[in-house]
Motif scaffolding. Structure first.
Motif, PDB file in Angstrom:
ATOM      1  N   ALA A   1      95.002 -71.591  14.155  1.00 15.71           N
ATOM      2  CA  ALA A   1      93.898 -72.217  14.419  1.00 15.71           C
ATOM      3  C   ALA A   1      92.966 -72.490  13.390  1.00 15.71           C
ATOM      4  O   ALA A   1      92.206 -73.622  13.085  1.00 15.71           O
ATOM      5  CB  ALA A   1      93.384 -72.115  15.733  1.00 15.71           C
ATOM      6  N   ALA A   2      92.504 -71.393  12.913  1.00 14.83           N
ATOM      7  CA  ALA A   2      91.468 -71.213  11.885  1.00 14.83           C
ATOM      8  C   ALA A   2      91.722 -72.014  10.470  1.00 14.83           C
ATOM      9  O   ALA A   2      91.059 -72.721   9.958  1.00 14.83           O
ATOM     10  CB  ALA A   2      91.339 -69.921  11.380  1.00 14.83           C
ATOM     11  N   GLU A   3      93.234 -72.107  10.164  1.00 19.01           N
ATOM     12  CA  GLU A   3      93.477 -73.049   8.994  1.00 19.01           C
ATOM     13  C   GLU A   3      93.567 -74.531   9.351  1.00 19.01           C
ATOM     14  O   GLU A   3      93.100 -75.271   8.453  1.00 19.01           O
ATOM     15  CB  GLU A   3      95.143 -72.646   8.651  1.00 19.01           C
ATOM     16  CG  GLU A   3      95.136 -71.031   8.150  1.00 19.01           C
ATOM     17  CD  GLU A   3      96.722 -70.713   7.812  1.00 19.01           C
ATOM     18  OE1 GLU A   3      96.883 -70.563   6.753  1.00 19.01           O
ATOM     19  OE2 GLU A   3      97.411 -71.178   8.797  1.00 19.01           O
ATOM     20  N   VAL A   4      93.774 -74.725  10.602  1.00 19.06           N
ATOM     21  CA  VAL A   4      93.693 -76.183  10.852  1.00 19.06           C
ATOM     22  C   VAL A   4      92.278 -76.706  11.022  1.00 19.06           C
ATOM     23  O   VAL A   4      91.984 -77.673  10.622  1.00 19.06           O
ATOM     24  CB  VAL A   4      94.231 -76.484  12.452  1.00 19.06           C
ATOM     25  CG1 VAL A   4      94.138 -77.808  12.794  1.00 19.06           C
ATOM     26  CG2 VAL A   4      95.755 -76.032  12.375  1.00 19.06           C
ATOM     27  N   GLU A   5      91.541 -75.839  11.661  1.00 19.26           N
ATOM     28  CA  GLU A   5      89.876 -76.195  11.657  1.00 19.26           C
ATOM     29  C   GLU A   5      89.431 -76.266  10.229  1.00 19.26           C
ATOM     30  O   GLU A   5      88.712 -77.063   9.759  1.00 19.26           O
ATOM     31  CB  GLU A   5      89.145 -74.921  12.437  1.00 19.26           C
ATOM     32  CG  GLU A   5      87.638 -75.294  12.820  1.00 19.26           C
ATOM     33  CD  GLU A   5      86.777 -75.332  11.758  1.00 19.26           C
ATOM     34  OE1 GLU A   5      85.840 -75.915  11.825  1.00 19.26           O
ATOM     35  OE2 GLU A   5      86.837 -74.768  10.827  1.00 19.26           O
ATOM     36  N   HIS A   6      89.665 -75.454   9.206  1.00 25.33           N
ATOM     37  CA  HIS A   6      89.306 -75.494   7.943  1.00 25.33           C
ATOM     38  C   HIS A   6      89.876 -76.663   7.286  1.00 25.33           C
ATOM     39  O   HIS A   6      89.022 -77.439   6.525  1.00 25.33           O
ATOM     40  CB  HIS A   6      89.674 -74.433   7.152  1.00 25.33           C
ATOM     41  CG  HIS A   6      89.352 -74.249   5.622  1.00 25.33           C
ATOM     42  ND1 HIS A   6      88.223 -74.113   5.186  1.00 25.33           N
ATOM     43  CD2 HIS A   6      90.007 -74.653   4.508  1.00 25.33           C
ATOM     44  CE1 HIS A   6      88.016 -74.086   3.926  1.00 25.33           C
ATOM     45  NE2 HIS A   6      89.346 -74.425   3.496  1.00 25.33           N
ATOM     46  N   LEU A   7      91.040 -77.055   7.477  1.00 25.42           N
ATOM     47  CA  LEU A   7      91.597 -78.364   6.942  1.00 25.42           C
ATOM     48  C   LEU A   7      91.145 -79.833   7.349  1.00 25.42           C
ATOM     49  O   LEU A   7      90.797 -80.459   6.572  1.00 25.42           O
ATOM     50  CB  LEU A   7      93.134 -78.408   7.263  1.00 25.42           C
ATOM     51  CG  LEU A   7      93.893 -79.593   6.808  1.00 25.42           C
ATOM     52  CD1 LEU A   7      94.124 -79.293   5.279  1.00 25.42           C
ATOM     53  CD2 LEU A   7      95.309 -79.591   7.506  1.00 25.42           C
ATOM     54  N   LEU A   8      90.607 -79.703   8.616  1.00 21.74           N
ATOM     55  CA  LEU A   8      90.228 -80.714   9.324  1.00 21.74           C
ATOM     56  C   LEU A   8      88.843 -81.044   9.273  1.00 21.74           C
ATOM     57  O   LEU A   8      88.207 -81.956   9.979  1.00 21.74           O
ATOM     58  CB  LEU A   8      90.882 -81.281  10.316  1.00 21.74           C
ATOM     59  CG  LEU A   8      92.468 -81.676  10.204  1.00 21.74           C
ATOM     60  CD1 LEU A   8      92.916 -81.660  11.529  1.00 21.74           C
ATOM     61  CD2 LEU A   8      92.537 -82.555   9.232  1.00 21.74           C
ATOM     62  N   HIS A   9      87.876 -79.824   9.233  1.00 27.34           N
ATOM     63  CA  HIS A   9      86.595 -79.981   9.554  1.00 27.34           C
ATOM     64  C   HIS A   9      85.634 -80.998   9.142  1.00 27.34           C
ATOM     65  O   HIS A   9      85.007 -81.911   9.922  1.00 27.34           O
ATOM     66  CB  HIS A   9      85.885 -78.456   9.077  1.00 27.34           C
ATOM     67  CG  HIS A   9      84.557 -78.273   9.408  1.00 27.34           C
ATOM     68  ND1 HIS A   9      83.324 -78.806   8.816  1.00 27.34           N
ATOM     69  CD2 HIS A   9      83.664 -77.819  10.650  1.00 27.34           C
ATOM     70  CE1 HIS A   9      82.195 -78.582   9.352  1.00 27.34           C
ATOM     71  NE2 HIS A   9      82.573 -78.023  10.608  1.00 27.34           N
ATOM     72  N   ASP A  10      85.796 -81.334   7.924  1.00 29.39           N
ATOM     73  CA  ASP A  10      84.900 -82.404   7.336  1.00 29.39           C
ATOM     74  C   ASP A  10      85.371 -83.704   7.748  1.00 29.39           C
ATOM     75  O   ASP A  10      84.579 -84.363   7.912  1.00 29.39           O
ATOM     76  CB  ASP A  10      85.109 -82.300   5.629  1.00 29.39           C
ATOM     77  CG  ASP A  10      84.183 -80.804   5.147  1.00 29.39           C
ATOM     78  OD1 ASP A  10      83.580 -80.278   5.962  1.00 29.39           O
ATOM     79  OD2 ASP A  10      84.585 -80.505   4.045  1.00 29.39           O
ATOM     80  N   ASP A  11      86.639 -83.772   7.868  1.00 23.91           N
ATOM     81  CA  ASP A  11      87.233 -85.089   8.104  1.00 23.91           C
ATOM     82  C   ASP A  11      86.882 -85.368   9.520  1.00 23.91           C
ATOM     83  O   ASP A  11      86.280 -86.505   9.949  1.00 23.91           O
ATOM     84  CB  ASP A  11      88.716 -85.329   8.115  1.00 23.91           C
ATOM     85  CG  ASP A  11      89.165 -85.472   6.481  1.00 23.91           C
ATOM     86  OD1 ASP A  11      88.289 -85.701   5.734  1.00 23.91           O
ATOM     87  OD2 ASP A  11      90.233 -85.251   6.263  1.00 23.91           O
ATOM     88  N   LEU A  12      87.032 -84.460  10.500  1.00 20.39           N
ATOM     89  CA  LEU A  12      86.467 -84.909  11.875  1.00 20.39           C
ATOM     90  C   LEU A  12      84.990 -85.095  12.317  1.00 20.39           C
ATOM     91  O   LEU A  12      84.737 -85.863  13.000  1.00 20.39           O
ATOM     92  CB  LEU A  12      87.136 -83.639  12.773  1.00 20.39           C
ATOM     93  CG  LEU A  12      88.291 -83.563  13.032  1.00 20.39           C
ATOM     94  CD1 LEU A  12      89.044 -82.356  13.723  1.00 20.39           C
ATOM     95  CD2 LEU A  12      89.139 -84.893  13.884  1.00 20.39           C
TER      96      LEU A  12
END
Length: 329
Positions: free
Chosen positions: A9-20
């Motif tokens: 979950a942390a990796e997904v959050e890091h990957l998409l944080h700026d885009d979301l």
């Protein structure tokens, strides 16, 4: 699933944080209008939060194919605006008074203003999509909107009536899974992928969307009002037979079936309690049956992309089905 490398979950959050965050900003910008009440309703809907799973899927689909153009942000806002418009209309149709723990928009502004605000959001999402100058994108969105409207009409016709599993899966595809599917396809379309790749990603979205809705329906039966942010057992109160209920109807005694029919017909628990219905469902393993079906569709989603090239986005897509099945609201 041990051979597959699944993100955390942390990796997904890091990957998409700026885009979301960029999608949120684009949604806020696109929902501004010279008519003040439209802006107020748009701001209220955006502040209500949500999982943003549909733009998340579009972003991951595009990323998995190496596309990082600005249009992914615009189209992420488009699918969230479409989803939000359906929620506004659903609340009006269902006479809902709460959504995500707050008064629903129709409870605050009334049905007349909200149905028009929902229409405005639909049109604004298409206007935004037009900027892509891509007929395939528009074709996907038009077909999607037709399917969602057909699903809502079909469900309205079935309220209070018994349906079978085939009818149930058709309904949840139209109402929920088709938007998951198209979110994935749009990401592929932006990347200019081959048809076979778009179809594979679309199949992932379809299976994931079905799993998502089955879990939603189970949570509606089993979770508390506090967890759901709306009244528990809303589906039964509205006369909707979902998968666990259909399973119990097929296996219950005559008296048990009559209890379920009474609730569906009454649109409430005045004569038969919610606890009684839950007891019937648990007695026949109907909740477990529905959750097993959700897990099967979630696994099918994973398998549909298992052979795609390994990347951070692909690993994130492998994570999403587990999140969908194991969520609590």
């Amino acid at each position: 699933m041990s051979p597959l490398s699944i993100a955390s979950a942390a990796e997904v959050e890091h990957l998409l944080h700026d885009d979301l965050q960029a999608v949120e900003q684009e949604f806020a910008r696109q929902s501004q209008s010279q008519v003040e009440v439209i802006t107020e309703i748009g701001d209220y809907l955006l502040a209500g939060g949500g999982k943003r799973i549909r733009p998340l899927l579009l972003l991951l689909s595009a990323k998995s194919l190496g596309f990082d153009g600005e249009s992914r942000i615009r189209m992420g806002a488009v699918v969230e605006m479409l989803h939000t418009a359906t929620l506004v209309h659903d609340d009006i149709i269902d006479n809902a008074t709460t959504r995500r723990g707050r008064p629903s928009t129709n409870a605050k502004w009334g049905n007349s203003k909200c149905v028009l605000a929902g229409d405005w959001l639909y049109m604004q999402s298409f206007q935004t999509a037009l900027r892509e100058r891509n007929f395939h994108v528009l074709d996907l969105l038009i077909t999607l909107t037709q399917q969602m409207v057909e699903g809502e009409l079909l469900q309205t016709e079935k309220l209070g009536h018994l349906i079978n599993e085939e009818e149930y899966f058709d309904l949840i595809y139209r109402k929920t899974a088709c938007l998951f599917k198209v979110s994935m396809q749009l990401g592929a379309a932006l990347a200019g992928s081959e048809d076979v790749i778009e179809q594979r990603l679309g199949e992932y979205g379809r299976n994931l969307g079905i799993a998502f809705q089955i879990v939603d329906d189970v949570l509606d039966l089993t979770a508390t009002t506090a967890k759901l942010g709306k009244p528990a057992a809303s589906d039964l109160r509205e006369g909707k037979a979902t998968l666990a209920v259909i399973h119990a109807l097929e296996r219950g005694t005559g008296a048990e079936r009559e209890c379920i029919r009474t609730v569906l017909n009454d649109r409430g628990f005045d004569r038969v309690t919610h606890a009684t219905i839950l007891d019937i469902l648990k007695r026949h393993g109907s909740i477990a049956y529905a959750m097993d079906a959700a897990r099967a569709y979630a696994e099918a989603a994973r398998q549909s992309i298992a052979e795609m090239p390994r990347s951070a986005a692909q690993r994130a897509l492998l994570w999403v089905p587990g999140f969908v099945v194991n969520r609590e609201n």
